[in-house]
Enzyme design. Sequence first.
Site, short mmCIF file in Angstrom:
data_model
loop_
_atom_site.label_atom_id
_atom_site.label_comp_id
_atom_site.label_asym_id
_atom_site.label_seq_id
_atom_site.Cartn_x
_atom_site.Cartn_y
_atom_site.Cartn_z
N ASP A 13 3.85 19.79 23.92
CA ASP A 13 2.56 19.25 23.78
C ASP A 13 2.41 19.22 21.98
O ASP A 13 3.23 19.82 21.58
CB ASP A 13 1.69 20.15 24.14
CG ASP A 13 0.18 19.76 24.25
OD1 ASP A 13 -0.19 18.61 24.29
OD2 ASP A 13 -0.47 20.76 23.60
N ASP A 15 -1.16 19.02 19.90
CA ASP A 15 -2.63 19.74 19.63
C ASP A 15 -2.43 20.97 20.26
O ASP A 15 -2.41 21.18 21.58
CB ASP A 15 -3.61 18.83 20.00
CG ASP A 15 -3.81 17.41 19.46
OD1 ASP A 15 -4.16 17.52 18.12
OD2 ASP A 15 -3.70 16.56 20.27
N ASP A 184 -0.13 24.85 25.43
CA ASP A 184 -1.23 25.71 25.20
C ASP A 184 -2.13 25.83 26.32
O ASP A 184 -3.09 26.55 26.49
CB ASP A 184 -1.97 25.76 23.86
CG ASP A 184 -2.66 24.40 23.63
OD1 ASP A 184 -2.21 23.32 23.97
OD2 ASP A 184 -3.89 24.54 23.48
#
Length: 238
Positions: A13, A15, A184
């Site tokens: 990922d 961000d 995250d």
Amino acid sequence: MSLAFPPRLIVFDLDGTLIDSRVDLCNSVNATLAHLGKPTLPEAVISGYIGDGASMLVRRAIGDPEGDSTDEQYVTEALTFFLDYYRIHKLDYTYVYPGVLEALENIRADHPQILMAVLTNKPVHPSRDICAHFGLSRFFFQNYGGNSFHAKKPDPHGLEALIKEASTLADRTITPAETIMVGDTDIDVLTARNCGARSIGCAFGLKPHSLADAPPDHLAHSPTDWPSLIAADPPQIF
């Protein structure tokens, strides 16, 4: 299901995983709200809206979280302003998390056979521009965004496409069991699950609290944990 070691494909990922873009995203949202004549929002509130792509971020900020607005022209105006503003300001305060470059270098050096890519719900052009600016692009054979396919994460289509491309590059079939999704949020974990891949959750990101809703197979407290988790045999389950 245990993870095949070493993996053949690692998909990151963006961000909250590779970069901290919180301030620039929040500033862009508040600039959009000001443009629309609406009150701005605290950074903590906007941060909770991040993760499902630009359109959903803007919809949530303007009070249309379910996407059921009858005034699509208004939503389009808001999204267009947001994207135009963010395109200019996406690097004002964004930075690469400490340890990311070193971790990617270590993975590349210790496991040259492992292919790496980016799969984000951020629009693809700013994602690629940001990775190029920070010298991240050299690690990845591909960088797909939220507008690269017909559906965003946690739909598995993007991850499945990367597995197929990686298989072609490796000249061998790479299976989901040989693939790790690193992110995250619960969205990244669910993307991995929906594809049959494994996951590493990042406790240092923008929405690590969401990992409680979909626990990852491994948990990284810092990017410097990635190489050891990837090389772990047997897997270190948290």
